[in-house]
Design an enzyme around this catalytic site. Structure first.
Site, PDB file in Angstrom:
ATOM      1  N   ASP A   1       7.304  -4.797   7.514  1.00  0.00           N
ATOM      2  CA  ASP A   1       6.839  -3.772   8.462  1.00  0.00           C
ATOM      3  C   ASP A   1       5.707  -4.297   9.338  1.00  0.00           C
ATOM      4  O   ASP A   1       5.740  -4.185  10.564  1.00  0.00           O
ATOM      5  CB  ASP A   1       6.377  -2.517   7.709  1.00  0.00           C
ATOM      6  CG  ASP A   1       7.566  -1.704   7.198  1.00  0.00           C
ATOM      7  OD1 ASP A   1       8.721  -2.098   7.489  1.00  0.00           O
ATOM      8  OD2 ASP A   1       7.343  -0.694   6.509  1.00  0.00           O
TER       9      ASP A   1
ATOM     10  N   GLU B   1      14.465   2.003  10.619  1.00  0.00           N
ATOM     11  CA  GLU B   1      14.577   3.180  11.477  1.00  0.00           C
ATOM     12  C   GLU B   1      15.539   2.935  12.638  1.00  0.00           C
ATOM     13  O   GLU B   1      16.197   3.835  13.137  1.00  0.00           O
ATOM     14  CB  GLU B   1      13.193   3.575  11.992  1.00  0.00           C
ATOM     15  CG  GLU B   1      12.359   4.358  10.993  1.00  0.00           C
ATOM     16  CD  GLU B   1      11.722   3.520   9.893  1.00  0.00           C
ATOM     17  OE1 GLU B   1      12.126   2.353   9.698  1.00  0.00           O
ATOM     18  OE2 GLU B   1      10.820   4.052   9.210  1.00  0.00           O
TER      19      GLU B   1
ATOM     20  N   HIS C   1       8.764   4.764  14.759  1.00  0.00           N
ATOM     21  CA  HIS C   1       7.302   4.840  14.839  1.00  0.00           C
ATOM     22  C   HIS C   1       6.644   3.483  15.027  1.00  0.00           C
ATOM     23  O   HIS C   1       5.693   3.339  15.789  1.00  0.00           O
ATOM     24  CB  HIS C   1       6.767   5.523  13.579  1.00  0.00           C
ATOM     25  CG  HIS C   1       7.204   4.877  12.290  1.00  0.00           C
ATOM     26  ND1 HIS C   1       6.377   4.695  11.225  1.00  0.00           N
ATOM     27  CD2 HIS C   1       8.402   4.352  11.887  1.00  0.00           C
ATOM     28  CE1 HIS C   1       7.018   4.119  10.235  1.00  0.00           C
ATOM     29  NE2 HIS C   1       8.256   3.908  10.611  1.00  0.00           N
ATOM     30  N   ARG C   2       7.155   2.478  14.333  1.00  0.00           N
ATOM     31  CA  ARG C   2       6.475   1.170  14.402  1.00  0.00           C
ATOM     32  C   ARG C   2       6.679   0.473  15.743  1.00  0.00           C
ATOM     33  O   ARG C   2       5.815  -0.274  16.189  1.00  0.00           O
ATOM     34  CB  ARG C   2       6.919   0.272  13.252  1.00  0.00           C
ATOM     35  CG  ARG C   2       6.555   0.855  11.909  1.00  0.00           C
ATOM     36  CD  ARG C   2       6.421  -0.169  10.804  1.00  0.00           C
ATOM     37  NE  ARG C   2       6.278   0.543   9.555  1.00  0.00           N
ATOM     38  CZ  ARG C   2       5.155   1.162   9.158  1.00  0.00           C
ATOM     39  NH1 ARG C   2       4.068   1.099   9.894  1.00  0.00           N
ATOM     40  NH2 ARG C   2       5.117   1.821   8.030  1.00  0.00           N
TER      41      ARG C   2
ATOM     42  N   LYS D   1       6.093  10.028  12.239  1.00  0.00           N
ATOM     43  CA  LYS D   1       6.763   9.679  10.981  1.00  0.00           C
ATOM     44  C   LYS D   1       5.751   9.216   9.934  1.00  0.00           C
ATOM     45  O   LYS D   1       5.860   9.560   8.762  1.00  0.00           O
ATOM     46  CB  LYS D   1       7.797   8.579  11.241  1.00  0.00           C
ATOM     47  CG  LYS D   1       8.682   8.272  10.049  1.00  0.00           C
ATOM     48  CD  LYS D   1       9.851   7.392  10.474  1.00  0.00           C
ATOM     49  CE  LYS D   1      10.975   7.413   9.455  1.00  0.00           C
ATOM     50  NZ  LYS D   1      10.676   6.704   8.221  1.00  0.00           N
TER      51      LYS D   1
ATOM     52  N   ASN E   1      14.435  11.031   8.129  1.00  0.00           N
ATOM     53  CA  ASN E   1      14.733   9.600   8.216  1.00  0.00           C
ATOM     54  C   ASN E   1      13.813   8.842   7.264  1.00  0.00           C
ATOM     55  O   ASN E   1      13.399   7.718   7.537  1.00  0.00           O
ATOM     56  CB  ASN E   1      14.547   9.111   9.659  1.00  0.00           C
ATOM     57  CG  ASN E   1      15.224   7.766   9.892  1.00  0.00           C
ATOM     58  OD1 ASN E   1      15.947   7.259   9.036  1.00  0.00           O
ATOM     59  ND2 ASN E   1      14.964   7.173  11.050  1.00  0.00           N
TER      60      ASN E   1
ATOM     61  N   LYS F   1       1.954   5.522   3.232  1.00  0.00           N
ATOM     62  CA  LYS F   1       3.230   6.223   3.089  1.00  0.00           C
ATOM     63  C   LYS F   1       3.903   5.832   1.783  1.00  0.00           C
ATOM     64  O   LYS F   1       4.382   6.684   1.032  1.00  0.00           O
ATOM     65  CB  LYS F   1       4.151   5.873   4.261  1.00  0.00           C
ATOM     66  CG  LYS F   1       5.571   6.398   4.072  1.00  0.00           C
ATOM     67  CD  LYS F   1       6.503   5.981   5.195  1.00  0.00           C
ATOM     68  CE  LYS F   1       6.856   4.514   5.151  1.00  0.00           C
ATOM     69  NZ  LYS F   1       8.074   4.175   5.909  1.00  0.00           N
TER      70      LYS F   1
ATOM     71  N   ASP G   1       7.294  11.867   7.056  1.00  0.00           N
ATOM     72  CA  ASP G   1       7.966  11.341   5.866  1.00  0.00           C
ATOM     73  C   ASP G   1       7.439  11.937   4.560  1.00  0.00           C
ATOM     74  O   ASP G   1       8.185  12.077   3.588  1.00  0.00           O
ATOM     75  CB  ASP G   1       7.853   9.806   5.816  1.00  0.00           C
ATOM     76  CG  ASP G   1       8.915   9.144   6.689  1.00  0.00           C
ATOM     77  OD1 ASP G   1       9.581   9.865   7.462  1.00  0.00           O
ATOM     78  OD2 ASP G   1       9.074   7.917   6.595  1.00  0.00           O
TER      79      ASP G   1
ATOM     80  N   GLN H   1      14.034  -0.919  -1.839  1.00  0.00           N
ATOM     81  CA  GLN H   1      13.904   0.486  -2.255  1.00  0.00           C
ATOM     82  C   GLN H   1      14.956   0.890  -3.275  1.00  0.00           C
ATOM     83  O   GLN H   1      14.752   1.833  -4.040  1.00  0.00           O
ATOM     84  CB  GLN H   1      13.965   1.409  -1.042  1.00  0.00           C
ATOM     85  CG  GLN H   1      12.679   1.381  -0.229  1.00  0.00           C
ATOM     86  CD  GLN H   1      12.760   2.252   0.998  1.00  0.00           C
ATOM     87  OE1 GLN H   1      13.765   2.899   1.257  1.00  0.00           O
ATOM     88  NE2 GLN H   1      11.682   2.272   1.764  1.00  0.00           N
TER      89      GLN H   1
END
Ligand code: DC
Length: 663
Positions: A316, A344, A400-401, A426, A92, A22, A49, A171
């Site tokens: 993550d 998220e 998602h995670r 996602k 998101n 991603k 995403d 980010q």
């Protein structure tokens, strides 16, 4: 789907081809859009995403053309988005909204940027502050510090360094780094705090360099983009597999025996999350590395070990470690993960809440959690925590995670329900299929011709609610397609090509080849003989290998055929060798012929059938490729004296013994 019910899993082994990263996909899309020239991006992640990013680029006038499976051609706009007025919906996707906001701020247009409600709770203030310092006109239209945003044309002044925080999300720095070359001027960024998640900045710098822009870096404190650099297309680029997604499968290998291999990341990866494998290694998992793969197995002895780790570099993948902690021999502490709070969902709250449901004791702080389970006995090679709470419903918070990592709890031998599993789209729309392909239980049934294994296997699959693979039908289909194409059955390469591209599907009871119902046509004597001829060609067998493995899905698979337990699914939990005396099998075949309309006055034929079966058995046992043989670890079920119901019951007995969780 409201939830997915995962049955208890006892082991995980196999190979997973990872979807594209991603982080790399969304960075490459934006860099290609901003570059001069066309860029061909291969193996792009297909997920919510990345779709958000693709849609946004289209809205600002960037031409992106699909040119194949997960491959796109991006016509770069050389730094100037063609459309100067647009409404952009960013879902998101943090990897989309942050870098795009910075690029839009420098684009001289008027844009409105928004997302889902959760996105409007995720901070963006540090980035907006940074952009405002150089004169960008970025305004909050909701709450200050959060999207939605409105962006206006502005005159930019880069005289002074941009001072930006790096302790909430890396980010923001990524966004500034990627956008500033659009000014063509020298730009300097200074961090005012410690920078978190540094490996993501390395991805950013690495990809910028591939598009022709170099950044001078002084530690993690000061970044200078020298003047006069613009992005240029490197031509064709590949997206490597997603290292965060790899974490679930590697953990599955470490918890569920393994080996589990992920393909698409390895020693050469530019993603920091491959370091997850090192964290698993400190837990005692056995890890091996290739250039483009990583493999994980359970510890040689005993359980996974407890850990106390600073996980700031892999925030993550660290969530996966929190679930792996359920299987460890003591308290596991995950430190320096404050960014979990602004992802998220608030991941510290979410993980703590759901881990507790499974029976763990969880302590939590601002930027850490500690997970411990009551002590347990290791069960064989599989280090499992038998104390997990069964039948827990895991809430996933549209994250998602959370959904992906908690699925691993089923390897503790308990049923687990994952609520709202669709949130995995996602980043990994086919996650549960991929997990099923290494962890769903397999019942492999083999045996000689006319042993009744086809019927029995089908009945067992129905009884268990499992998928069913009639591998013989694939060989028969290949033979039929070969005969129809007038290709010689001896032409190994040509037959293998037919097998590899077989346009066949199983639609319930029906078998379809190129749109035609061939359920009956593949059962003729001619096709059967053809199938047995091509089945000895190694290239044909390997052409059908992946196709057969793809049948392994949740909740499980019953696979019928020659090499199911030896080659296709060597890790099958249940292996059965179903046989009967040649006389009994000849009798059954004779009865079948009568059922099909043959008059019942042909008893002498029985001798011929018996003779033919004996010859076939001898040939099958003697052939060098996939010979008919009972695997050492297969249960023998002799059906000579059994009717179908009894044979099914005998196999189910085997299933119950080998899959204790299924009782
Ligand atoms: O089970 P069946 O008669 O439909 O199988 C057709 C042919 O394919 C038979 O010759 C056995 C062969 N076969 C094989 O070699 N390997 C398998 N896994 C399944 C069938």
């Amino acid at each position: 789907m409201e939830f997915i019910q995962l049955q208890p899993l006892s082991r995980a082994a196999g190979t997973v081809k990872l979807p594209g990263s991603k982080s790399i996909s969304n960075r490459m899309l934006l860099l290609a859009a901003l570059a001069a020239g066309d860029t061909e991006i291969r193996d792009l992640l297909d997920s919510d995403d990345t779709r958000v990013m693709l849609a946004a680029l289209a809205k600002v006038g960037v031409r992106v053309t699909a040119i194949g499976q997960n491959a796109y051609r991006v016509t770069g706009c050389a730094g100037v988005f063609p459309d100067k007025d647009a409404d952009l919906f960013m879902g998101n996707a943090g990897t989309a909204i942050r870098p795009l906001t910075a690029a839009l701020g420098l684009s001289g247009g008027h844009y409105r940027v928004s997302g889902v409600p959760r996105m409007h709770e995720r901070p963006i203030g540090d980035l907006v502050d940074g952009l405002r310092q150089i004169g960008c006109d970025v305004r909050y239209t909701g709450n200050a510090g959060y999207p939605p945003l409105e962006i206006f044309p502005a005159r930019v002044n880069l005289a002074a360094p941009i001072r930006v925080r790096g302790d909430v999300s890396s980010q923001f720095l990524t966004a500034l780094l990627m956008a500033l070359p659009l000014t063509g001027k020298t730009a300097v960024i200074e961090m005012t705090t410690e920078l978190i998640s540094k490996p993501y900045i390395e991805i950013t710098l690495n990809l910028m360099a591939r598009f022709g822009v170099t950044v001078e870096r002084e530690g993690w404190q000061r970044f200078t983009i020298p003047a006069g650099q613009g992005y240029r297309s490197p031509g064709v680029v590949h997206v490597e597999g997603d290292a965060s997604s790899a974490s679930y499968f590697l953990a599955a290998g470490a918890i569920g025996g393994g080996p589990v291999r992920v393909e698409g990341v390895g020693r050469q990866s530019i993603q920091g999350d491959v370091k997850f494998a090192n964290a698993l290694e400190t837990m005692g998992a056995r890890i091996s590395w290739g250039d483009n793969w990583i493999e994980a197995r359970a510890p040689a002895h005993g359980q996974l070990k407890a850990f106390d780790l600073d996980l700031n570099h892999i925030p993550d993948a660290a969530m996966t470690l929190a679930v792996a902690a359920l299987f460890a021999d003591g308290k596991c502490t995950l430190r320096n993960i404050a960014s979990w709070r602004v992802k998220e969902t608030d991941r510290i709250v979410a993980m703590a809440t759901e881990l507790r449901k499974l029976g763990a004791t969880v302590e939590e702080g601002d930027d850490w959690i500690a997970v411990s389970m009551p002590p347990s006995e290791p069960a064989g090679a599989v280090s499992r925590a038998p104390t997990l709470q069964a039948n827990v419903g895991i809430d996933t918070y549209d994250d998602h995670r959370v959904a992906m990592c908690f699925a691993l709890a089923a390897l503790g031998g308990v049923p687990v329900r994952i609520n709202d599993p669709g949130c995995v789209a996602k980043t990994f729309p086919h996650y549960f299929d991929a997990l099923g392909a290494i962890a769903a239980p397999v019942v492999a049934i083999d045996g000689p011709s006319a042993s009744g294994k086809g019927t029995v296997a089908q009945r067992v699959a129905a009884a268990l609610g499992f998928h069913f693979l009639d591998s013989g039908a694939l060989y028969r289909l290949t033979a039929l397609a070969t005969l129809r194409d007038q290709i010689s059955l001896d032409d190994e390469a040509a037959v293998a090509a037919v097998a590899a591209n077989l346009p066949a599907e199983f639609a319930g009871e029906k078998i379809i080849l190129s749109g035609e119902d061939v359920t009956e046509a593949i059962r003729t004597e001619e096709v059967g003989i053809g199938a047995s001829k091509i089945a000895v060609l190694p290239a044909v067998r390997s052409a059908l290998l992946e196709r057969q493995r793809a049948y392994r899905r949740f909740p499980g698979l019953v696979a019928d055929g020659r090499d199911m337990g030896s080659v296709i699914f060597p890790e099958a939990e249940v292996k059965v060798f179903l046989t009967a005396s040649a006389e009994a099998r000849a009798e059954r075949r004779y009865k079948q012929l009568i059922d099909k309309g043959m008059p019942d006055n042909m008893r002498p034929l029985l001798q011929d059938i018996l003779q033919e079966l004996r010859v076939r058995d001898a040939r099958d046992a003697a052939r060098s490729v996939a010979p008919l043989r009972r695997c050492d670890d297969a249960d023998l079920v002799d059906t000579t004296e059994l009717n179908i119901d009894e044979a099914v019951a005998a196999v189910m007995e085997s299933v119950r013994r080998r899959l204790p969780f299924f009782n």
